[in-house]
Write a protein that holds these residues in place. Structure first.
Motif, mmCIF file in Angstrom:
data_model
loop_
_atom_site.group_PDB
_atom_site.id
_atom_site.type_symbol
_atom_site.label_atom_id
_atom_site.label_comp_id
_atom_site.label_asym_id
_atom_site.label_seq_id
_atom_site.Cartn_x
_atom_site.Cartn_y
_atom_site.Cartn_z
ATOM 1 N N TRP A 26 51.168 52.311 28.355
ATOM 2 C CA TRP A 26 52.513 51.845 28.038
ATOM 3 C C TRP A 26 52.838 50.643 28.912
ATOM 4 N N GLY A 27 53.919 49.980 28.605
ATOM 5 C CA GLY A 27 54.443 48.963 29.496
ATOM 6 C C GLY A 27 53.906 47.572 29.273
ATOM 7 N N ASN A 28 53.909 46.772 30.340
ATOM 8 C CA ASN A 28 53.566 45.353 30.307
ATOM 9 C C ASN A 28 52.058 45.194 30.508
ATOM 10 N N PRO A 29 51.319 44.775 29.479
ATOM 11 C CA PRO A 29 49.865 44.705 29.613
ATOM 12 C C PRO A 29 49.393 43.704 30.664
ATOM 13 N N ALA A 30 50.261 42.766 31.051
ATOM 14 C CA ALA A 30 49.871 41.768 32.055
ATOM 15 C C ALA A 30 50.350 42.131 33.457
ATOM 16 N N GLY A 31 51.062 43.248 33.586
ATOM 17 C CA GLY A 31 51.651 43.595 34.879
ATOM 18 C C GLY A 31 50.698 44.330 35.800
ATOM 19 N N PRO A 32 51.097 44.504 37.053
ATOM 20 C CA PRO A 32 50.317 45.337 37.973
ATOM 21 C C PRO A 32 50.093 46.723 37.370
ATOM 22 N N GLU A 33 48.942 47.302 37.664
ATOM 23 C CA GLU A 33 48.521 48.508 36.946
ATOM 24 C C GLU A 33 48.644 49.764 37.798
ATOM 25 N N ILE A 34 49.144 50.819 37.165
ATOM 26 C CA ILE A 34 49.286 52.122 37.803
ATOM 27 C C ILE A 34 48.576 53.149 36.933
ATOM 28 N N LEU A 35 47.694 53.940 37.524
ATOM 29 C CA LEU A 35 47.021 55.024 36.816
ATOM 30 C C LEU A 35 47.539 56.344 37.369
ATOM 31 N N ALA A 97 37.078 52.078 30.973
ATOM 32 C CA ALA A 97 37.444 51.966 29.559
ATOM 33 C C ALA A 97 38.705 51.138 29.360
ATOM 34 N N LYS A 98 39.649 51.262 30.285
ATOM 35 C CA LYS A 98 40.902 50.502 30.185
ATOM 36 C C LYS A 98 40.815 49.137 30.862
ATOM 37 N N ARG A 99 39.652 48.840 31.456
ATOM 38 C CA ARG A 99 39.436 47.556 32.151
ATOM 39 C C ARG A 99 40.541 47.299 33.176
ATOM 40 N N LEU A 100 40.806 48.303 33.972
ATOM 41 C CA LEU A 100 41.850 48.164 34.987
ATOM 42 C C LEU A 100 41.358 47.287 36.133
ATOM 43 N N ARG A 101 42.245 46.441 36.610
ATOM 44 C CA ARG A 101 41.924 45.465 37.656
ATOM 45 C C ARG A 101 42.594 45.881 38.956
ATOM 46 N N ARG A 102 41.909 46.644 39.735
ATOM 47 C CA ARG A 102 42.417 47.123 41.014
ATOM 48 C C ARG A 102 43.766 47.838 40.869
ATOM 49 N N PRO A 103 43.804 48.918 40.120
ATOM 50 C CA PRO A 103 45.063 49.645 39.935
ATOM 51 C C PRO A 103 45.476 50.387 41.192
ATOM 52 N N VAL A 104 46.728 50.809 41.213
ATOM 53 C CA VAL A 104 47.186 51.811 42.172
ATOM 54 C C VAL A 104 47.007 53.170 41.509
ATOM 55 N N LEU A 105 46.345 54.091 42.202
ATOM 56 C CA LEU A 105 46.169 55.446 41.686
ATOM 57 C C LEU A 105 47.274 56.338 42.230
ATOM 58 N N SER A 128 44.038 48.841 44.454
ATOM 59 C CA SER A 128 45.025 48.112 45.257
ATOM 60 C C SER A 128 45.741 49.031 46.235
ATOM 61 N N GLY A 129 45.865 50.308 45.880
ATOM 62 C CA GLY A 129 46.568 51.252 46.734
ATOM 63 C C GLY A 129 46.473 52.637 46.153
#
Length: 285
Positions: A26-35, A97-105, A128-129
């Motif tokens: 969900w959310g902004n596909p270009a934004g910082p990523e949270i898993l 699979a989601k090609r996450l770029r240094r997400p926060v877990l 990232s954190g």
């Protein structure tokens, strides 16, 4: 309102041992990523107060149903739940699979133990954190609260007994109780966890010395979120984790139980926003 996830918003991701998990975005596909990684017997829906918030305007939000939970595969063989590497590989499969770029877990309860396994197997280089949320990465008996003890001691096999145990467990998850609609929804997705899977996970533990060694290597920003009224995992668990991870900070929720992200969602969302923004800027600066 229950979280409305269109069918196209969910995908199935295969893990290395052949278990497919259900992943939503969900959310902004270009934004910082949270898993987001949920707790025992919970689901993607546990995080609806984050997904249905202004976080979705600025952040890319990803959550998945752990193996054995929600809409993910539910193999009954205990081997799928008692090997820490399988949990770690599951997280990695979702990130890839989601090609996450240094997400926060974000790992809540059991999800915090899954996050721990990821760190033990893969380290923090791709992150990232981390936000360890009402979890006990160190599976020490001293931090097990009365709510968890009651669930662990329950051996009900009859349906009435199972329902009673599930309701008691869910009630213990909150110092501030959900309204009837939200509670009924939670009971429903809790019952998607097979009894055999619950028992298999209950038999899983990880060597504490190995956890301490892995945590000593963590260099990314670490936020520990814990409710002072937690009846499942006592606040001492947060202190153990903070002592093991250099630079970790604890955010205490004095009037919340095991689910501060739900019980005080506005505060949690503000803190998560600030934490993720700072961690993301640091890692992508």
């Amino acid at each position: 309102m229950p979280l409305a996830v269109p069918a196209s918003g969910l995908e199935r991701v295969a893990t290395p041992d052949g278990v497919a998990v259900s992943v939503g975005e969900w959310g902004n596909p270009a934004g910082p990523e949270i898993l987001f990684i949920h707790g025992l017997a919970q689901s993607i829906l546990s995080f609806q107060r984050q997904i249905d918030s202004d976080l979705a305007r600025d952040f890319r939000l990803v959550a998945y149903d752990l193996r054995g939970h929600g809409l993910s595969d539910k193999p009954l063989d205990p081997i799928h739940y008692r090997d820490g590497k399988r949990w770690a590989d599951e997280v990695q499969a979702v990130i890839a699979a989601k090609r996450l770029r240094r997400p926060v877990l974000v790992g809540w309860s059991l999800g915090g133990r899954v996050l721990r396994q990821y760190l033990m197997q893969y380290g923090d280089r791709a992150l990232s954190g981390i936000n360890i949320l009402a979890a006990r990465p160190f599976e020490h008996d001293s931090v097990v609260g009365p709510g968890s003890k009651a669930m662990n001691e329950d051996t009900s096999q009859d349906l009435a007994g199972r329902i009673a145990a599930c309701v008691a467990f869910l009630r213990a998850c909150y110092a501030k109780q959900p309204d009837e609609r939200d509670f009924v929804e939670a009971v429903a997705y809790n019952f998607m966890l097979p009894l055999e899977v619950r028992d298999a996970i209950r038999g899983w533990a990880t060597d504490q010395a190995a956890v301490r060694q892995a945590f000593a290597q963590v260099r990314v920003p670490t936020l520990i979120t814990h409710g002072r009224q937690d009846q499942l995992i006592l606040p001492a668990a947060a202190e153990m984790t903070a002592q093991a991870i250099e630079g970790a900070t604890i955010s205490w929720y004095d009037d919340c139980g095991h689910s501060p992200f739900w019980e005080d969602a506005p505060r949690y969302n503000r803190e998560l926003r600030a934490f993720v923004s700072a961690a993301w800027n640091h890692s992508h600066g």
